[in-house]
Design an enzyme around this catalytic site. Structure first.
Site, short mmCIF file in Angstrom:
data_model
loop_
_atom_site.label_atom_id
_atom_site.label_comp_id
_atom_site.label_asym_id
_atom_site.label_seq_id
_atom_site.Cartn_x
_atom_site.Cartn_y
_atom_site.Cartn_z
N ASN A 11 0.87 -1.17 0.00
CA ASN A 11 0.00 0.00 0.00
C ASN A 11 0.91 1.22 0.00
O ASN A 11 1.48 1.57 1.02
CB ASN A 11 -0.90 -0.02 1.25
CG ASN A 11 -1.74 1.24 1.37
OD1 ASN A 11 -1.78 2.06 0.45
ND2 ASN A 11 -2.43 1.39 2.50
N LYS A 13 0.14 4.22 -0.31
CA LYS A 13 -0.50 5.42 0.27
C LYS A 13 -0.25 6.62 -0.66
O LYS A 13 -0.24 6.44 -1.88
CB LYS A 13 -0.01 5.65 1.70
CG LYS A 13 -0.20 4.38 2.56
CD LYS A 13 -0.01 4.58 4.02
CE LYS A 13 -0.23 3.25 4.75
NZ LYS A 13 -0.14 3.36 6.20
N HIS A 97 -9.56 1.23 4.90
CA HIS A 97 -8.28 1.41 5.59
C HIS A 97 -8.47 2.34 6.79
O HIS A 97 -9.29 3.26 6.74
CB HIS A 97 -7.23 1.98 4.62
CG HIS A 97 -5.85 1.94 5.18
ND1 HIS A 97 -5.39 2.91 6.06
CD2 HIS A 97 -4.86 1.04 5.04
CE1 HIS A 97 -4.16 2.58 6.42
NE2 HIS A 97 -3.81 1.46 5.82
N GLU A 99 -6.82 4.75 7.77
CA GLU A 99 -6.65 6.18 7.44
C GLU A 99 -7.92 6.74 6.80
O GLU A 99 -8.28 7.90 7.02
CB GLU A 99 -5.40 6.36 6.55
CG GLU A 99 -4.13 6.19 7.38
CD GLU A 99 -2.96 5.58 6.63
OE1 GLU A 99 -2.95 5.57 5.40
OE2 GLU A 99 -2.04 5.08 7.33
N GLU A 169 -5.38 -4.79 10.60
CA GLU A 169 -4.39 -3.73 10.81
C GLU A 169 -4.71 -3.01 12.12
O GLU A 169 -5.55 -2.12 12.15
CB GLU A 169 -4.44 -2.72 9.65
CG GLU A 169 -4.06 -3.28 8.31
CD GLU A 169 -3.46 -2.22 7.39
OE1 GLU A 169 -2.45 -2.52 6.76
OE2 GLU A 169 -3.98 -1.09 7.31
N GLY A 175 2.27 2.47 10.75
CA GLY A 175 3.20 3.59 10.58
C GLY A 175 3.89 4.03 11.86
O GLY A 175 4.50 5.09 11.92
N SER A 215 3.47 -1.95 10.42
CA SER A 215 4.92 -2.01 10.68
C SER A 215 5.53 -3.36 10.38
O SER A 215 6.46 -3.79 11.06
CB SER A 215 5.21 -1.57 12.12
OG SER A 215 4.77 -0.23 12.32
P1 13P Z 1 3.04 0.52 7.73
O1 13P Z 1 3.58 -0.77 7.14
O2 13P Z 1 3.78 1.73 7.23
O3 13P Z 1 2.90 0.46 9.21
O4 13P Z 1 1.56 0.69 7.15
C1 13P Z 1 0.69 -0.38 7.24
C2 13P Z 1 -0.53 -0.06 6.44
O5 13P Z 1 -1.29 0.81 6.78
C3 13P Z 1 -0.76 -0.81 5.21
O6 13P Z 1 -2.04 -0.57 4.72
#
Ligand code: 13P
Length: 256
Positions: A11, A13, A97, A99, A169, A175, A215
């Site tokens: 992803n 982003k 997601h 976010e 997640e 993140g 992560s």
């Molecule tokens: P990170 O791997 O940067 O923690 O992000 C995970 C994520 O949100 C994947 O959709």
């Protein structure tokens, strides 16, 4: 050997221009070749779908989007429909997601509409579920995951469920560099499969991929991917660099 083929999805982003994305995709494809031991999906921003799709032509790697709007077309400024994604040869779409939920106010009912529209358009949804730190500390992890899952999948048929991918997640691990322990993740993944079993029966639930995100890095991937109900990863930060992402694909292949 698991029943389920592991799936590794990047992803990206809001990272990578069209040109940068094509170059990253080409580097990943060159390293992975026609590797089919695991399914690999790259999810660039909308603006890089076309160029990344071209870079992946003839490769085993699949193209995913990060969102869609449930309506077919219309006055929805800034949004993109399932049909528009299909026209770019997109096969997967990340929905719900954390976010999108946290920063853009998306609720389970709206996410559910997207899941149904994705499936109706032959797009495989990657439905994200997971608790915040406050919810975990309040002992609400499983209740939150159950709600995300049951409302998100409302109306999904027995025939459709095996094309859905669920991504657990935990929001506190996204993140942050704080990864869930293999035991913490496995507990929730097994719980997700239990709910799928209640609704769709064991045979179908056993075929659904439940992947972990938050992560995940080459250093912690092996242990996570060795858990019986962890069928792959949804990778944020570590998917933005070819070497690290390819290491993760190799870790998934080794855990297969
Ligand atoms: P990170 O791997 O940067 O923690 O992000 C995970 C994520 O949100 C994947 O959709």
């Amino acid at each position: 050997m698991s029943l389920r083929k592991k799936l590794l999805a990047g992803n990206w982003k809001m990272h990578k221009t069209a040109a940068e994305g094509a170059s990253l995709a080409a580097d990943i494809a060159a390293a992975i070749g026609k590797e089919t031991a695991v399914d690999v999906v790259l999810c660039p921003p909308f603006t890089a779908l076309d160029s990344v799709g071209r870079a992946l032509e003839g490769q085993a790697i699949k193209l995913g989007a990060q969102n869609l709007h449930p309506e077919k077309f219309g006055a929805f400024t800034g949004e993109v429909s399932a049909e528009m994604l299909r026209a770019l040869f997109v096969t997967h779409v990340i929905l719900g997601h954390s976010e999108r939920r946290g920063l853009f106010g998306e609720l389970d009912e709206f996410i559910n509409r997207k899941v149904l529209v994705a499936l109706a358009n032959q797009l495989k949804p990657i439905l994200c579920v997971g608790e915040t730190l406050a919810e975990r500390e309040a002992g609400k992890t499983l209740a939150v995951v159950q709600q995300h899952l049951e409302v998100g999948l409302k109306g999904v048929t027995e025939e459709q469920i095996t094309t859905v991918i669920v991504a657990y997640e935990p929001v506190w691990a996204v993140g942050t560099g704080k990864v869930a322990t293999p035991a913490q993740a496995q507990e929730v993944h097994a719980f997700v499969r239990g709910i799928l079993t209640q609704h769709y029966g064991a045979a179908r639930a056993q075929k659904v991929r439940v992947i972990y995100g938050g992560s995940m890095k080459p250093a912690n991937a092996g242990e996570l991917l060795a858990q019986p109900d962890i069928d792959g990863g949804l990778i944020g930060g570590a998917s933005l660099e070819a070497r690290t992402f390819v290491d993760l694909v190799n870790a998934a292949a080794a855990a297969q």
